[in-house]
Design an enzyme around this catalytic site. Structure first.
Site, PDB file in Angstrom:
ATOM      1  N   GLU A 102       5.944   3.677 -38.531  1.00  0.00           N
ATOM      2  CA  GLU A 102       5.025   4.134 -37.501  1.00  0.00           C
ATOM      3  C   GLU A 102       4.467   2.901 -36.781  1.00  0.00           C
ATOM      4  O   GLU A 102       3.988   1.980 -37.446  1.00  0.00           O
ATOM      5  CB  GLU A 102       3.862   4.911 -38.120  1.00  0.00           C
ATOM      6  CG  GLU A 102       4.253   6.180 -38.831  1.00  0.00           C
ATOM      7  CD  GLU A 102       3.041   6.806 -39.512  1.00  0.00           C
ATOM      8  OE1 GLU A 102       2.209   7.402 -38.796  1.00  0.00           O
ATOM      9  OE2 GLU A 102       2.928   6.679 -40.741  1.00  0.00           O
ATOM     10  N   ARG A 144       7.243   3.195 -54.503  1.00  0.00           N
ATOM     11  CA  ARG A 144       6.707   2.216 -53.561  1.00  0.00           C
ATOM     12  C   ARG A 144       6.339   0.937 -54.295  1.00  0.00           C
ATOM     13  O   ARG A 144       6.203   0.923 -55.522  1.00  0.00           O
ATOM     14  CB  ARG A 144       5.486   2.771 -52.831  1.00  0.00           C
ATOM     15  CG  ARG A 144       4.327   3.112 -53.737  1.00  0.00           C
ATOM     16  CD  ARG A 144       3.100   3.491 -52.942  1.00  0.00           C
ATOM     17  NE  ARG A 144       2.546   2.349 -52.235  1.00  0.00           N
ATOM     18  CZ  ARG A 144       1.540   2.402 -51.377  1.00  0.00           C
ATOM     19  NH1 ARG A 144       0.987   3.566 -51.090  1.00  0.00           N
ATOM     20  NH2 ARG A 144       1.066   1.319 -50.800  1.00  0.00           N
ATOM     21  N   LYS A 204      -2.670   0.680 -45.357  1.00  0.00           N
ATOM     22  CA  LYS A 204      -2.779   0.289 -43.957  1.00  0.00           C
ATOM     23  C   LYS A 204      -4.202   0.515 -43.435  1.00  0.00           C
ATOM     24  O   LYS A 204      -4.716  -0.267 -42.642  1.00  0.00           O
ATOM     25  CB  LYS A 204      -1.762   1.074 -43.125  1.00  0.00           C
ATOM     26  CG  LYS A 204      -1.519   0.487 -41.747  1.00  0.00           C
ATOM     27  CD  LYS A 204      -0.482   1.302 -40.964  1.00  0.00           C
ATOM     28  CE  LYS A 204       0.894   1.144 -41.512  1.00  0.00           C
ATOM     29  NZ  LYS A 204       1.898   1.837 -40.662  1.00  0.00           N
TER      30      LYS A 204
END
Length: 563
Positions: free
Chosen positions: A34, A262, A272
């Site tokens: 993104e 992850r 983030k």
């Protein structure tokens, strides 16, 4: 090593698909960030995995920007992501795409689902949708708007597109199962209204697809074979497959979602949202602050792309989440630099030494190795004179037991030079030590003279004061005080865990050779660690960042474990 034993579970899945000829032996992956922030170390693992696996199987990888939220995206993030992927050593060739490339196709496919009775326009508010969804223990309730006719839904959806309604006034939802044990299948929203200008499509659209709808359709349009994503999307996989049930592929092939764990690293923030908070509050200087775990920050810190790829290779690909010790990352950069980084002398926190019995005006040339572990890097010349600098912490006025460095009446060797003895300590009016007066043994020069091999317990690095280069040294430490193992939890305010000494700045002195190097060049400063010349450097002002210290805890841990 047998290649079969090194395969991870994703490669085993691909092998099975190839054996069954599921995709005509094609392997086509994608990296779909993104563009709403800078990539971090966790993304580096995903980049290495997606591009690496495709390369291993002779396949392709697309770079696709998931730009479905115009309120948070801009081209700055797009450009930073492109730089990061290139820096890591990967190339998407001509396969750079955006989810916004497919907005027309996504809109038409959503209308197809409406016509099939598999999607409907809902007037419930966001809070009401969450309330109606139920919990893990209770089934959801159907919206009173769930059974609108196909014709009404098509008309309302078109009116949503035409800007007739305000943000949040209506949404398009998939019609699946409000009693599903998987909450993601309880009629998820697939389109919402957002009156915001998009960084690529401008004001053409005021409705935007949700990730769970746009992502599988984008994969299908690009004919991705294996959609590799992190473990938090495992519960979304049934929705991924549901969205594509009515997608028409020319060869009847549909992408397969595969989840992997992850990357979580101790002492490192990879949320983030939290990273953005650090930038916005000015706790760090920006997204590329060397304390940040962003790829931009790691690069500026001085880490090499080779060390990051090595790190990702060493941690491997797992199905379950785990916490990787940051010392492994530090081990990888040390391993990468130890044979190729020149070794210079720099006194980070200097204290002046005057050799009282050394002749005034005399200068000598000393020969120093550029890298003692790599003879091919050759040697360099250093100058030596009456006035020198040593590290402040290499002197102790009242030495503790086993302190083998300089102290009153004690001797040490200056590397490549002479043995010196501290005779007098000079202090200012506040009692601070400002200068050390020492004598040198002229017969003890390294490599010559009868006393050249005279043994003393301490050897110090030094810099000649007459031609030293002034350096601003930025010594970075972990941004978090603790190991960060609870970093992703909400049990405590992570801002309380910020290390006040994550950056200490020193006015240092370096040997003159440093002046011949440029921004981005990396070194080992003897006895101090690895450093890189920072972009803040100008013609008359050197700035260096500490990449990592010399202490290698991970290697010691591994050795102890093996024993």
């Amino acid at each position: 090593m047998d290649n079969e034993t090194t395969k991870n579970f994703i490669e085993n899945i691909i092998d099975e698909d190839n054996e069954k000829n599921t995709y005509g032996k094609r392997v086509h992956t994608r990296f779909p960030p993104e563009p709403n922030g800078y990539l971090h170390l966790g993304h580096a693992k995903s980049i290495c995995l997606n591009f690496g696996i495709a390369k291993k199987y002779g396949g392709l990888t697309n770079l696709r920007f998931d730009d479905t939220n115009p309120s948070k995206e801009n081209t700055e993030y797009v450009e930073s992501i492109k730089r990061d992927v290139k820096w890591l050593g990967f190339d998407w060739d001509d396969r750079m795409f955006y989810a916004s490339d497919y907005f027309d196709k996504l809109y038409e496919y959503a209308k197809k689902l409406i016509r099939l009775g598999k999607a409907y326009v809902d007037d419930l508010s966001g809070d009401e949708i969450r309330e109606y969804r139920g919990t893990f223990n209770t089934p959801g309730k159907e919206s009173p708007y769930r059974n609108r006719s196909v014709e009404e839904n098509l008309q309302l959806f078109e009116e949503m597109k035409d800007g007739k309604y305000a943000d949040g006034e209506k949404v398009l939802r998939a019609k699946i199962d409000m009693a599903s044990p998987n909450l993601n299948m309880r009629d998820p929203v697939i389109y919402r209204i957002v009156h915001a200008s998009h960084h690529r499509t401008g004001d053409k659209w005021c409705i935007y697809p949700m990730y769970d709808f746009a992502h599988p359709v984008s994969d299908a349009i690009e004919r991705i074979t294996h959609s590799i994503c992190t473990l938090e999307f495992e519960a979304h996989r049934p929705l991924y497959n549901w969205v594509l049930e009515d997608w028409d592929d020319p060869e009847g092939q549909k992408p397969r979602q595969i989840e992997f764990a992850r990357l979580n690293v101790t002492n490192m923030i990879t949320s983030k949202r939290k990273l953005r908070l650090l930038v916005e509050k000015g706790i760090v200087s920006g997204w590329d602050d060397p304390r940040m775990p962003t790829i931009s920050g790691i690069r500026r810190r001085g880490y090499t792309s080779e060390s990051i790829r090595d790190f990702c290779e060493r941690i491997g690909v797992a199905k379950a989440d785990s916490l990787v010790d940051i010392s492994l990352l530090e081990y990888c950069i040390r391993e990468d630099l130890k044979l190729k980084a020149p070794r210079l002398m720099t006194v980070i926190d200097p204290i002046k030494v005057v050799l009282t019995n050394y002749p005034d005006g005399k200068t000598e040339t000393m020969t120093a190795d550029n890298n003692q572990e790599n003879e091919a890097m050759g040697t360099r010349e250093m100058t030596f004179s009456k006035n020198l600098y040593i590290e402040r912490n290499d002197f102790m006025e009242e030495p503790v037991k086993k302190f083998f460095r300089l102290a009153p009446g004690k001797e040490v060797r200056l590397k490549y030079a002479y043995i010196i003895k501290c005779e007098e300590v000079i202090k200012d009016e506040d009692g601070n030590i400002v200068e050390l007066h020492c004598t040198y043994d002229p017969e003890s020069k390294s490599g010559s003279g009868a006393n050249a091999n005279r043994k003393v317990k301490g050897t110090l690095h030094w810099v000649n004061a007459e031609d030293a280069v002034d350096v601003e040294t930025r010594v970075y430490d972990y941004l978090l005080k603790d190991d960060g193992s609870e970093e992703e939890g909400e049990s405590k305010d992570f801002l309380d865990q910020i290390n006040p000494h994550s950056l200490d700045v020193y006015h240092s002195k370096a040997e003159k050779a440093l002046a011949t190097y440029h921004v981005g060049d990396k070194f080992q400063f003897l006895r101090q660690g690895y450093f890189v010349i920072d972009p803040d450097t100008t013609a008359d002002h050197f700035v260096v960042n500490r990449i990592v210290g010399l202490r290698d805890t991970w290697a010691k841990m591994q050795k102890k474990k093996n024993q």
